[in-house]
Motif scaffolding. Structure first.
Motif, mmCIF file in Angstrom:
data_model
loop_
_atom_site.group_PDB
_atom_site.id
_atom_site.type_symbol
_atom_site.label_atom_id
_atom_site.label_comp_id
_atom_site.label_asym_id
_atom_site.label_seq_id
_atom_site.Cartn_x
_atom_site.Cartn_y
_atom_site.Cartn_z
ATOM 1 N N ARG A 64 2.637 -13.474 6.455
ATOM 2 C CA ARG A 64 1.821 -13.413 7.661
ATOM 3 C C ARG A 64 2.479 -12.362 8.556
ATOM 4 N N CYS A 65 1.667 -11.684 9.346
ATOM 5 C CA CYS A 65 2.253 -10.624 10.161
ATOM 6 C C CYS A 65 1.544 -10.500 11.496
ATOM 7 N N GLU A 66 2.262 -9.892 12.433
ATOM 8 C CA GLU A 66 1.728 -9.569 13.755
ATOM 9 C C GLU A 66 1.433 -8.079 13.763
ATOM 10 N N PRO A 67 0.153 -7.703 13.864
ATOM 11 C CA PRO A 67 -0.151 -6.269 13.879
ATOM 12 C C PRO A 67 0.309 -5.636 15.180
ATOM 13 N N GLY A 68 0.764 -4.403 15.054
ATOM 14 C CA GLY A 68 1.182 -3.633 16.213
ATOM 15 C C GLY A 68 0.278 -2.428 16.381
ATOM 16 N N LEU A 69 0.882 -1.303 16.680
ATOM 17 C CA LEU A 69 0.121 -0.085 16.930
ATOM 18 C C LEU A 69 -0.477 0.492 15.652
ATOM 19 N N ARG A 70 -1.571 1.217 15.849
ATOM 20 C CA ARG A 70 -2.191 1.931 14.731
ATOM 21 C C ARG A 70 -1.287 3.078 14.314
ATOM 22 N N LEU A 71 -1.326 3.382 13.037
ATOM 23 C CA LEU A 71 -0.598 4.515 12.475
ATOM 24 C C LEU A 71 -1.628 5.536 11.989
ATOM 25 N N PRO A 72 -1.180 6.736 11.597
ATOM 26 C CA PRO A 72 -2.142 7.751 11.147
ATOM 27 C C PRO A 72 -2.984 7.276 9.956
ATOM 28 N N VAL A 73 -4.213 7.764 9.912
ATOM 29 C CA VAL A 73 -5.135 7.478 8.809
ATOM 30 C C VAL A 73 -4.773 8.389 7.643
ATOM 31 N N SER A 74 -4.753 7.833 6.429
ATOM 32 C CA SER A 74 -4.538 8.627 5.215
ATOM 33 C C SER A 74 -5.889 8.981 4.614
ATOM 34 N N ARG A 75 -6.035 10.229 4.208
ATOM 35 C CA ARG A 75 -7.259 10.675 3.537
ATOM 36 C C ARG A 75 -6.857 11.433 2.281
ATOM 37 N N TYR A 76 -7.436 11.037 1.142
ATOM 38 C CA TYR A 76 -7.125 11.687 -0.124
ATOM 39 C C TYR A 76 -8.231 11.374 -1.127
ATOM 40 N N LEU A 77 -8.165 12.016 -2.283
ATOM 41 C CA LEU A 77 -9.156 11.799 -3.334
ATOM 42 C C LEU A 77 -8.602 10.869 -4.400
ATOM 43 N N VAL A 78 -9.455 9.974 -4.888
ATOM 44 C CA VAL A 78 -9.127 9.099 -6.004
ATOM 45 C C VAL A 78 -10.255 9.260 -7.030
ATOM 46 N N ASP A 79 -9.906 9.796 -8.183
ATOM 47 C CA ASP A 79 -10.917 10.053 -9.219
ATOM 48 C C ASP A 79 -12.092 10.851 -8.664
ATOM 49 N N GLY A 80 -11.799 11.832 -7.819
ATOM 50 C CA GLY A 80 -12.822 12.693 -7.263
ATOM 51 C C GLY A 80 -13.580 12.135 -6.070
ATOM 52 N N ARG A 81 -13.282 10.897 -5.698
ATOM 53 C CA ARG A 81 -13.956 10.271 -4.548
ATOM 54 C C ARG A 81 -13.035 10.280 -3.341
ATOM 55 N N PRO A 82 -13.588 10.588 -2.164
ATOM 56 C CA PRO A 82 -12.751 10.559 -0.962
ATOM 57 C C PRO A 82 -12.385 9.121 -0.585
ATOM 58 N N LYS A 83 -11.132 8.935 -0.203
ATOM 59 C CA LYS A 83 -10.654 7.619 0.234
ATOM 60 C C LYS A 83 -10.026 7.784 1.604
ATOM 61 N N GLU A 84 -10.264 6.800 2.472
ATOM 62 C CA GLU A 84 -9.735 6.804 3.833
ATOM 63 C C GLU A 84 -9.064 5.457 4.061
ATOM 64 N N VAL A 85 -7.758 5.497 4.396
ATOM 65 C CA VAL A 85 -6.998 4.265 4.609
ATOM 66 C C VAL A 85 -6.525 4.221 6.063
ATOM 67 N N HIS A 86 -6.930 3.171 6.779
ATOM 68 C CA HIS A 86 -6.473 2.944 8.150
ATOM 69 C C HIS A 86 -5.226 2.077 8.096
ATOM 70 N N TRP A 87 -4.211 2.451 8.863
ATOM 71 C CA TRP A 87 -2.903 1.787 8.819
ATOM 72 C C TRP A 87 -2.504 1.219 10.171
ATOM 73 N N TRP A 88 -1.735 0.138 10.103
ATOM 74 C CA TRP A 88 -1.117 -0.452 11.289
ATOM 75 C C TRP A 88 0.354 -0.721 10.994
ATOM 76 N N ALA A 89 1.160 -0.663 12.031
ATOM 77 C CA ALA A 89 2.511 -1.215 11.963
ATOM 78 C C ALA A 89 2.334 -2.732 12.087
ATOM 79 N N ALA A 90 3.088 -3.502 11.323
ATOM 80 C CA ALA A 90 2.956 -4.964 11.402
ATOM 81 C C ALA A 90 4.304 -5.613 11.099
ATOM 82 N N GLU A 91 4.702 -6.524 11.978
ATOM 83 C CA GLU A 91 5.961 -7.240 11.776
ATOM 84 C C GLU A 91 5.706 -8.530 11.002
#
Length: 138
Positions: A64-91
């Protein structure tokens, strides 16, 4: 026609280390890909990114975790498809890891060791992003 973006979310999960002022980061091993990564996964229909990130952390690490601030979004291709990952710092605030078919190992590592162990270069800047939001960068 372009492929739709695969939407995902995750957390750079951390805990306080035994050394004062130091932290450890959680890395998961996914046997399907034989890689070390940060806990993340795809959004379910109707799910918001933060809910997905917290669900994925619990599913993959047992924490279980406590979410903190947002971190940069990752964008990359997986098998030719664009993927976007939203990240948070979490304790991490509690829980227990139980290996599964999806994630068979969990490691808690200091930032330098975590940077070295991460399989994908795209994950490494998230270590510095976490240290920055925690005020731990020199």
């Amino acid at each position: 026609m372009t492929a739709p973006v695969v939407r995902a979310a995750g957390c750079v999960l951390w805990r306080r280390a035994a050394v004062p002022g130091a932290v450890e980061l959680a890395l998961v091993h996914r046997p399907k890909y034989d890689d070390w990564s940060l806990p993340k996964g795809k959004l379910k229909r109707g799910e918001d990114a933060l809910s997905c990130a917290l669900r994925e952390v619990l599913e993959e690490t047992g924490m279980r975790c406590e979410p903190g601030l947002r971190l940069p979004v990752s964008r990359y291709l997986v098998d030719g498809r664009p993927k976007e990952v939203h990240w948070w710092a979490a304790e991490a605030v509690g829980g227990r890891f139980v290996p599964s078919r999806e994630v068979d190992r969990l490691l808690w590592l200091g930032p330098e060791a975590a940077r070295w162990r991460l399989t994908h270069d795209r994950d490494r800047p998230l270590v510095d992003a976490l240290l920055s939001v925690l005020g731990l960068l020199p």
